[in-house]
Write an enzyme that holds these catalytic residues in place. Sequence first.
Site, short mmCIF file in Angstrom:
data_model
loop_
_atom_site.label_atom_id
_atom_site.label_comp_id
_atom_site.label_asym_id
_atom_site.label_seq_id
_atom_site.Cartn_x
_atom_site.Cartn_y
_atom_site.Cartn_z
N HIS A 1 79.58 75.83 74.58
CA HIS A 1 80.14 77.20 74.18
C HIS A 1 78.91 77.92 73.44
O HIS A 1 77.91 77.27 72.87
CB HIS A 1 81.10 77.16 73.00
CG HIS A 1 81.96 78.25 72.81
ND1 HIS A 1 81.28 79.17 71.89
CD2 HIS A 1 82.94 78.74 73.43
CE1 HIS A 1 82.32 80.30 72.17
NE2 HIS A 1 83.47 80.09 72.81
N ASP A 56 89.20 75.70 76.76
CA ASP A 56 89.53 75.42 78.24
C ASP A 56 89.59 74.09 78.66
O ASP A 56 90.15 73.53 79.67
CB ASP A 56 88.55 76.20 79.10
CG ASP A 56 88.52 77.51 78.79
OD1 ASP A 56 87.40 78.01 78.60
OD2 ASP A 56 89.57 78.05 79.05
C1 SDX Z 1 85.16 80.51 76.97
O1 SDX Z 1 82.12 83.41 74.17
C2 SDX Z 1 83.53 82.97 73.93
O2 SDX Z 1 83.87 83.02 72.86
C3 SDX Z 1 84.15 82.57 75.22
C4 SDX Z 1 85.37 81.93 74.91
C5 SDX Z 1 86.51 82.86 74.69
O3 SDX Z 1 87.49 82.49 73.92
O4 SDX Z 1 86.25 84.08 74.73
O5 SDX Z 1 85.46 80.93 73.86
C6 SDX Z 1 86.07 81.35 76.20
O6 SDX Z 1 84.53 81.22 77.87
C7 SDX Z 1 84.86 79.10 76.75
C8 SDX Z 1 83.69 78.57 77.71
C9 SDX Z 1 84.19 78.28 78.91
N1 SDX Z 1 83.15 77.82 79.89
C10 SDX Z 1 82.94 76.69 80.35
O7 SDX Z 1 83.60 75.44 79.90
C11 SDX Z 1 82.02 76.48 81.40
C12 SDX Z 1 81.05 75.27 81.16
N2 SDX Z 1 80.05 75.55 80.08
C13 SDX Z 1 78.78 76.39 80.15
O8 SDX Z 1 78.84 76.72 81.45
C14 SDX Z 1 78.34 76.79 78.87
O9 SDX Z 1 78.33 75.84 77.90
C15 SDX Z 1 78.66 78.10 78.28
C16 SDX Z 1 78.71 79.13 79.37
C17 SDX Z 1 80.27 78.03 77.82
C18 SDX Z 1 77.77 78.56 77.44
O10 SDX Z 1 76.60 78.57 78.00
P1 SDX Z 1 75.11 78.67 77.22
O11 SDX Z 1 75.20 79.66 75.97
O12 SDX Z 1 74.14 78.95 78.21
O13 SDX Z 1 75.00 77.39 76.65
P2 SDX Z 1 73.92 76.90 75.80
O14 SDX Z 1 72.70 77.94 75.68
O15 SDX Z 1 74.65 76.52 74.37
O16 SDX Z 1 73.46 75.55 76.48
C19 SDX Z 1 72.52 74.72 75.72
C20 SDX Z 1 72.17 73.64 76.78
C21 SDX Z 1 71.57 73.95 78.02
O17 SDX Z 1 70.69 73.26 78.45
P3 SDX Z 1 69.23 73.52 78.21
O18 SDX Z 1 68.84 75.07 78.97
O19 SDX Z 1 68.89 73.62 76.59
O20 SDX Z 1 68.31 72.60 78.82
O21 SDX Z 1 73.28 72.84 77.19
C22 SDX Z 1 73.46 73.01 78.54
C23 SDX Z 1 72.65 74.20 78.74
O22 SDX Z 1 72.09 74.02 80.22
N3 SDX Z 1 74.92 72.96 78.78
C24 SDX Z 1 75.46 72.19 79.53
C25 SDX Z 1 76.73 72.66 79.50
N4 SDX Z 1 76.80 73.76 78.71
C26 SDX Z 1 75.92 74.07 78.28
N5 SDX Z 1 75.31 71.13 80.28
C27 SDX Z 1 76.22 70.54 80.91
N6 SDX Z 1 77.52 70.86 80.93
C28 SDX Z 1 77.86 71.84 80.33
N7 SDX Z 1 79.40 72.29 79.96
#
Ligand code: SDX
Length: 435
Positions: A312, A369
């Site tokens: 998140h 989710d």
């Molecule tokens: C919702 O914003 C909100 O409030 C949204 C929401 C709401 O109520 O409106 O809460 C609803 O959208 C929840 C999120 C649902 N999405 C998913 O479950 C999809 C999977 N999650 C990822 O796509 C990701 O975690 C996000 C999109 C949710 C967040 O993306 P960010 O902000 O780019 O994540 P981050 O910067 O915290 O990531 C840190 C690291 C990164 O790696 P590095 O670049 O540091 O090497 O963690 C990695 C990311 O690549 N990472 C993951 C991951 N999520 C982040 N790696 C593997 N699996 C994942 N799910």
Amino acid sequence: MSETVNGNSITLQDNGSQKTLELPLISGTIGPQVIDIRKLYSETGHFTYDPGFTATGSCESKITYIDGDEGILLYRGYPIEELAEHSDFMEVCYLLLYGELPTAEQKGKFEHDITYHSMIHEQLTQFYRGFRRDAHPMAIMVGVVGALSAFYHDSTDINDPHQRMVASYRLIAKMPTIASMAYKYSQGQPFMYPQNRLSYAENFLYTTFGVPCEPYEVNPVVARAMDRIFTLHADHEQNASTSTVRLAGSSGANPFACIAAGIASLWGPAHGGANEAVLNMLEQIGSVDNVAQFIEKAKDKDDPFRLMGFGHRVYKNRDPRATVMQKTCHEVLEILGAKDPMFDLAMELERIALEDEYFIEKKLYPNVDFYSGIILRAIGFPTSMFTVLFALARTVGWIAQWKEMIEDPSQKIGRPRQLYTGPTQRPYVPVEQRA
Ligand code: SDX
């Protein structure tokens, strides 16, 4: 630039021009202070740069507060766990819209007003016939909700508080009707009209799963779970879809068009589309034996695969909604006697991921989710309807945030700037002179 922070201001030192600039630090009631940079460009000629707005406050708001490190979510100051346990979605809608929990009388009137706005203009039912039967229901939602502005002209003047209220009530009341009709259309079944004797969640279950040929008895446990799922999804600060609604609304667009824009943004798998993506992912993993290889895929920077339902932008601890959702999931499966191997798989996937160094170091926890799809599938919704339910529930949050923006005296049209790295000015070259 170097910076020092004292009292209520921060001083920026431009090492190039040797100029310094004092910027005010503004405190909210809780949460990080913000640096007020509104005069930064006029005083320094510099923009800030923050793709994805990871450290940028777009507005002042009194509606929802998240502490991502502590895993706290408050709606108008009330913890989500307490609202999920003791409140109901209609009461939460009133709270988000008006800022206070309603008295019994206020709640009764609000529920009555929403109930009596739940039907849609009969001519709108023709809209569905324009879609293929296999159209994704989110495509139908974007189309039909956007079309509401073609039917409800008397509540599109955003400068009229009464029209804003009528449009808000219409949207909250009609989303379940529109959503259930999208499902019915995909099934080739007749639309069911809402029944004023039923509650909001009961009506949605009735119009979705009821048929004209026999009475439909709503399961009270399922209705309570549905109501709680709506509460958990109602609002969440300035997430992508809420920011979309605010930006669309900042141009003066009508509320129906703004909510349609929010639905479009929510559809993305990185946002509200994740609940559908989680079930698809669990089905792709198939069994606990395959969990380890998918965890490795999620960790591989060169592999676009992400563990859907994990991570998140704000939560770097457990999403408190996921905790409530997991508990509700367990209850619903037990009550329905539905043994879903996907739930066992999800629990095992969560256990393994939370023990893995990558997820621990990057603070990746299950989000709202991760479990919601399993409950929705147990209730009988097809995967394609999962994000529709998220949009249904989030409509009140979008509306409350849109209303707050319209009523904010400092609001103006949103217009971000950029860091331009394209070609500098160059003369046009006639086609015969091009290589
Ligand atoms: C919702 O914003 C909100 O409030 C949204 C929401 C709401 O109520 O409106 O809460 C609803 O959208 C929840 C999120 C649902 N999405 C998913 O479950 C999809 C999977 N999650 C990822 O796509 C990701 O975690 C996000 C999109 C949710 C967040 O993306 P960010 O902000 O780019 O994540 P981050 O910067 O915290 O990531 C840190 C690291 C990164 O790696 P590095 O670049 O540091 O090497 O963690 C990695 C990311 O690549 N990472 C993951 C991951 N999520 C982040 N790696 C593997 N699996 C994942 N799910």
